[in-house]
Scaffold this active site. Structure first.
Site, PDB file in Angstrom:
ATOM      1  N   HIS A 110     155.872  51.657  26.942  1.00 36.22           N
ATOM      2  CA  HIS A 110     156.946  52.578  26.760  1.00 36.22           C
ATOM      3  C   HIS A 110     157.770  52.724  27.917  1.00 36.22           C
ATOM      4  O   HIS A 110     159.088  53.100  27.834  1.00 36.22           O
ATOM      5  CB  HIS A 110     156.084  53.898  26.770  1.00 36.22           C
ATOM      6  CG  HIS A 110     156.893  54.957  26.667  1.00 36.22           C
ATOM      7  ND1 HIS A 110     157.739  55.279  25.546  1.00 36.22           N
ATOM      8  CD2 HIS A 110     157.131  56.340  27.264  1.00 36.22           C
ATOM      9  CE1 HIS A 110     158.723  56.345  25.444  1.00 36.22           C
ATOM     10  NE2 HIS A 110     158.402  56.902  26.332  1.00 36.22           N
ATOM     11  N   LYS A 124     149.927  64.464  16.370  1.00 38.25           N
ATOM     12  CA  LYS A 124     151.373  64.426  16.765  1.00 38.25           C
ATOM     13  C   LYS A 124     151.869  63.105  16.468  1.00 38.25           C
ATOM     14  O   LYS A 124     153.012  62.766  16.250  1.00 38.25           O
ATOM     15  CB  LYS A 124     151.677  64.803  17.990  1.00 38.25           C
ATOM     16  CG  LYS A 124     153.137  65.174  18.509  1.00 38.25           C
ATOM     17  CD  LYS A 124     153.914  64.096  19.046  1.00 38.25           C
ATOM     18  CE  LYS A 124     155.333  64.297  19.255  1.00 38.25           C
ATOM     19  NZ  LYS A 124     155.936  63.094  20.064  1.00 38.25           N
ATOM     20  N   ASP A 137     162.151  67.877   3.882  1.00 33.57           N
ATOM     21  CA  ASP A 137     161.800  68.818   4.685  1.00 33.57           C
ATOM     22  C   ASP A 137     160.600  68.585   5.717  1.00 33.57           C
ATOM     23  O   ASP A 137     159.420  68.704   5.000  1.00 33.57           O
ATOM     24  CB  ASP A 137     161.443  70.128   3.790  1.00 33.57           C
ATOM     25  CG  ASP A 137     161.240  71.537   4.580  1.00 33.57           C
ATOM     26  OD1 ASP A 137     160.791  71.367   5.812  1.00 33.57           O
ATOM     27  OD2 ASP A 137     161.415  72.704   4.066  1.00 33.57           O
ATOM     28  N   GLU A 174     162.906  59.450  19.507  1.00 35.65           N
ATOM     29  CA  GLU A 174     162.153  58.881  20.424  1.00 35.65           C
ATOM     30  C   GLU A 174     161.788  57.485  20.556  1.00 35.65           C
ATOM     31  O   GLU A 174     161.565  56.717  19.195  1.00 35.65           O
ATOM     32  CB  GLU A 174     160.601  59.601  20.145  1.00 35.65           C
ATOM     33  CG  GLU A 174     159.540  59.247  21.159  1.00 35.65           C
ATOM     34  CD  GLU A 174     158.033  59.998  21.134  1.00 35.65           C
ATOM     35  OE1 GLU A 174     158.019  60.910  20.391  1.00 35.65           O
ATOM     36  OE2 GLU A 174     157.088  59.387  21.711  1.00 35.65           O
TER      37      GLU A 174
HETATM   38  P1  NAD Z   1     165.576  72.024  -5.590  1.00 34.94           P
HETATM   39  O1  NAD Z   1     165.801  73.327  -5.386  1.00 34.94           O
HETATM   40  O2  NAD Z   1     166.984  71.105  -5.367  1.00 34.94           O
HETATM   41  O3  NAD Z   1     165.193  71.731  -7.068  1.00 34.94           O
HETATM   42  C1  NAD Z   1     164.772  70.650  -7.716  1.00 34.94           C
HETATM   43  C2  NAD Z   1     165.866  70.556  -8.877  1.00 34.94           C
HETATM   44  O4  NAD Z   1     165.815  69.064  -9.431  1.00 34.94           O
HETATM   45  C3  NAD Z   1     165.227  71.392  -9.887  1.00 34.94           C
HETATM   46  O5  NAD Z   1     166.342  71.960 -10.692  1.00 34.94           O
HETATM   47  C4  NAD Z   1     164.850  70.307 -10.956  1.00 34.94           C
HETATM   48  O6  NAD Z   1     164.896  70.972 -12.373  1.00 34.94           O
HETATM   49  C5  NAD Z   1     165.581  69.189 -10.828  1.00 34.94           C
HETATM   50  N1  NAD Z   1     165.087  67.970 -11.309  1.00 34.94           N
HETATM   51  C6  NAD Z   1     165.784  66.752 -11.780  1.00 34.94           C
HETATM   52  N2  NAD Z   1     164.809  65.648 -11.842  1.00 34.94           N
HETATM   53  C7  NAD Z   1     163.823  66.021 -11.458  1.00 34.94           C
HETATM   54  C8  NAD Z   1     162.469  65.526 -11.444  1.00 34.94           C
HETATM   55  N3  NAD Z   1     162.595  64.292 -11.869  1.00 34.94           N
HETATM   56  N4  NAD Z   1     161.394  66.007 -10.781  1.00 34.94           N
HETATM   57  C9  NAD Z   1     161.832  67.513 -10.207  1.00 34.94           C
HETATM   58  N5  NAD Z   1     162.733  68.120 -10.600  1.00 34.94           N
HETATM   59  C10 NAD Z   1     163.886  67.403 -10.858  1.00 34.94           C
HETATM   60  O7  NAD Z   1     164.618  71.365  -4.916  1.00 34.94           O
HETATM   61  P2  NAD Z   1     162.938  71.668  -4.614  1.00 34.94           P
HETATM   62  O8  NAD Z   1     162.247  70.713  -4.290  1.00 34.94           O
HETATM   63  O9  NAD Z   1     162.598  72.945  -5.308  1.00 34.94           O
HETATM   64  O10 NAD Z   1     163.516  72.635  -3.130  1.00 34.94           O
HETATM   65  C11 NAD Z   1     163.283  71.820  -1.615  1.00 34.94           C
HETATM   66  C12 NAD Z   1     164.135  72.529  -0.863  1.00 34.94           C
HETATM   67  O11 NAD Z   1     163.767  73.971  -0.818  1.00 34.94           O
HETATM   68  C13 NAD Z   1     163.947  72.038   0.425  1.00 34.94           C
HETATM   69  O12 NAD Z   1     165.290  72.042   1.159  1.00 34.94           O
HETATM   70  C14 NAD Z   1     163.400  73.081   1.452  1.00 34.94           C
HETATM   71  O13 NAD Z   1     163.681  72.892   2.653  1.00 34.94           O
HETATM   72  C15 NAD Z   1     163.675  74.342   0.852  1.00 34.94           C
HETATM   73  N6  NAD Z   1     162.515  75.212   1.059  1.00 34.94           N
HETATM   74  C16 NAD Z   1     161.375  75.251   1.594  1.00 34.94           C
HETATM   75  C17 NAD Z   1     160.572  76.374   1.586  1.00 34.94           C
HETATM   76  C18 NAD Z   1     159.027  76.008   2.196  1.00 34.94           C
HETATM   77  O14 NAD Z   1     158.868  74.858   2.349  1.00 34.94           O
HETATM   78  N7  NAD Z   1     158.108  77.181   2.230  1.00 34.94           N
HETATM   79  C19 NAD Z   1     160.941  77.463   1.036  1.00 34.94           C
HETATM   80  C20 NAD Z   1     162.108  77.770   0.657  1.00 34.94           C
HETATM   81  C21 NAD Z   1     162.890  76.530   0.446  1.00 34.94           C
END
Ligand code: NAD
Length: 454
Positions: free
Chosen positions: A405, A291, A307, A107
């Protein structure tokens, strides 16, 4: 929400004020004339500012970046890569530190709007922002219990065992200082499925967004909860209403900084306060007001591989927490006539995990931002949300949104009509002069220009 570019007089006045503001960082995020430079020059300047290497510069210039093989690993049924522009918001001073902020958005005028608003905020010392600990909520739904209140008590009785199980010292997240912090029990009665007990696991996810970490913890605890309650666990999943993990940002704008060609500053302050009251009172206005906030916040989320749907879901749910959807920000005037802005919003973003470490452009964006933690990133995003909100309501409360705009919108219309290169500017000039920015008119002009060139 699109906003008006300030005119030279307005810019000059704000420059005088913001030049007085001191920043603790070596170099300032006030990059005069940045928008007038060529794209390669801008990349060179930001590379120098942020200490980017040649690989990062190549990524910004679109020579490298997310490739098909990487994309094919990220989601399912990949058939291509969809590119969006990355702009750079300037002028941000947050908690005394200068930031250049990459924003990915389709946008027009959002990047210009936040940069202008950040300059206004600078006149009052920039943004002050703070965050809660990065505590996410995992939910476990328990069904089939005779007495939901007694089941809640039985879960509470094993609280320490649940926390110990979730905090297995061999887990990476626990080793780095994260892990479960508390358990909550919420008995709910549903007219269709009957009583259900909702167990919340409050989990410190450190620098991750945390969805996968929390989901894994919920799955791990579910069998213990079934045994304790005699019930049946159905869902085990993160809640996107991450209201234990909020960011707060605020700014103070002196009325002089808000003076326009036609309106004195105090009158602009009053009009902004009135606009904010409208959003607070009316869900129809609040939806558009919020928004605008997400225009800014989402763009930083996307740039950093976060996300943005999670952010939107949490923010909108939080905006409805009183039972009526309302504004995420508050604008008031203080005793000296300054405009005071404040925002509070759940902020589940990470600097590790998800796409943050996979998408080459997200890695460059994080490097430009120079944030050292998810909390710092949250403070930047909250400030950008408040800045975009200010840009939008200032424009709405003064000359209206369309003036600024129009030219930017006309560029997209010209391109949609098939114009490219210099022709875009020529088509835009003609449409703006005629005050007729329509696709049909743009197509006619493109045809005429092509015929005259032959
Ligand atoms: P991820 O699954 O990649 O996990 C983070 C990893 O980083 C973990 O294994 C952790 O041990 C490691 N890590 C290393 N250094 C770290 C630090 N300093 N702090 C924290 N962790 C550290 O990521 P996530 O954040 O668990 O999941 C995010 C993803 O999940 C996004 O892509 C999202 O879109 C998706 N997701 C979202 C939903 C929802 O919003 N409802 C549901 C399911 C999945």
């Amino acid at each position: 929400m699109p906003v008006h570019y300030p005119n030279q007089q307005e810019i000059g006045r704000i420059n005088l004020m913001t030049n007085k503001t001191q920043s603790s960082k070596k170099h300032s995020s006030r990059l005069a004339g940045f928008y007038q430079r060529s794209l390669p020059d801008r990349v060179a300047q930001v590379a120098q500012w942020a200490g980017l290497d040649a690989g990062a510069e190549a990524t910004l210039l679109g020579m490298t970046g997310l490739n098909s093989a990487q994309a094919d690993q990220m989601i399912e049924n990949v058939i291509g890569i969809y590119a969006l522009p990355m702009g750079l918001a300037t002028n941000f001073l947050i908690n005394g530190k200068d930031y250049l902020i990459p924003m990915v958005i389709e946008e027009p005028s959002v990047v210009a709007g936040v940069s202008f608003a950040a300059k206004l905020a600078r006149a009052g010392g920039g943004f002050n922002a703070s965050t809660d600990d990065p505590i996410m909520i995992g939910q476990i739904q328990v069904l089939g219990v005779d007495n939901v209140y007694a089941a809640a008590g039985r879960v509470w009785d094993i609280r320490d065992q649940l926390l110990a199980e979730a905090n297995d010292p061999s887990l990476m997240i626990v080793k780095i200082g994260g892990g479960a912090r508390d358990i909550e029990v919420r008995p709910l009665i549903d007219t269709v499925v009957g009583p259900m007990l909702i167990v919340h696991v409050l989990y410190n996810v450190r620098d991750a967004m945390g969805a996968n970490t929390v989901n894994t913890a919920c799955e791990r605890l579910a069998p213990m909860i079934e045994r304790a309650t005699g019930g049946r666990v159905n869902l085990r999943i993160l809640s996107n209403l991450s209201d234990h993990r909020k960011v707060r940002a605020s700014c103070t704008i002196p009325p002089e900084a808000l003076t326009t060609e036609t309106t004195p500053g105090p009158q602009v302050v009053q009009a902004i306060v009135e606009a904010a009251a409208f959003a607070e009172a009316d869900p129809y206005r609040a939806a558009t007001h919020n928004k605008g906030i997400f225009n800014g916040m989402d763009a930083v989320c996307i740039a950093t591989g976060n996300d943005w749907r999670a952010l939107e879901a949490g923010g909108h749910a939080y905006a409805a927490r009183s039972g009526r959807y309302s504004s995420l920000s508050v604008w008031t005037a203080d005793g000296s006539g300054n405009l005071i802005g404040h925002i509070e919003v759940p902020m589940a973003v990470g600097t590790v995990g998800g796409a943050t470490g996979v998408h080459p452009s997200a890695k460059v964006a994080l490097k430009i931002l120079g944030v050292s933690s998810a909390r710092e990133l949250s403070e930047v995003i909250g400030s950008v949300g408040l800045a975009q909100n200010l840009a939008a309501i200032r424009a709405l409360a003064t000359e209206g949104i369309q003036r600024g705009h129009m030219t930017l919108h006309a560029r997209q219309v010209a391109m949609a009509a098939g114009a490219s290169g210099d022709m875009v500017t020529r088509v835009v000039k003609m449409m703006v002069a005629e005050n007729n920015i329509q696709l049909e008119r743009a197509q006619e002009i493109v045809t005429q220009l092509r015929e005259s060139e032959q």
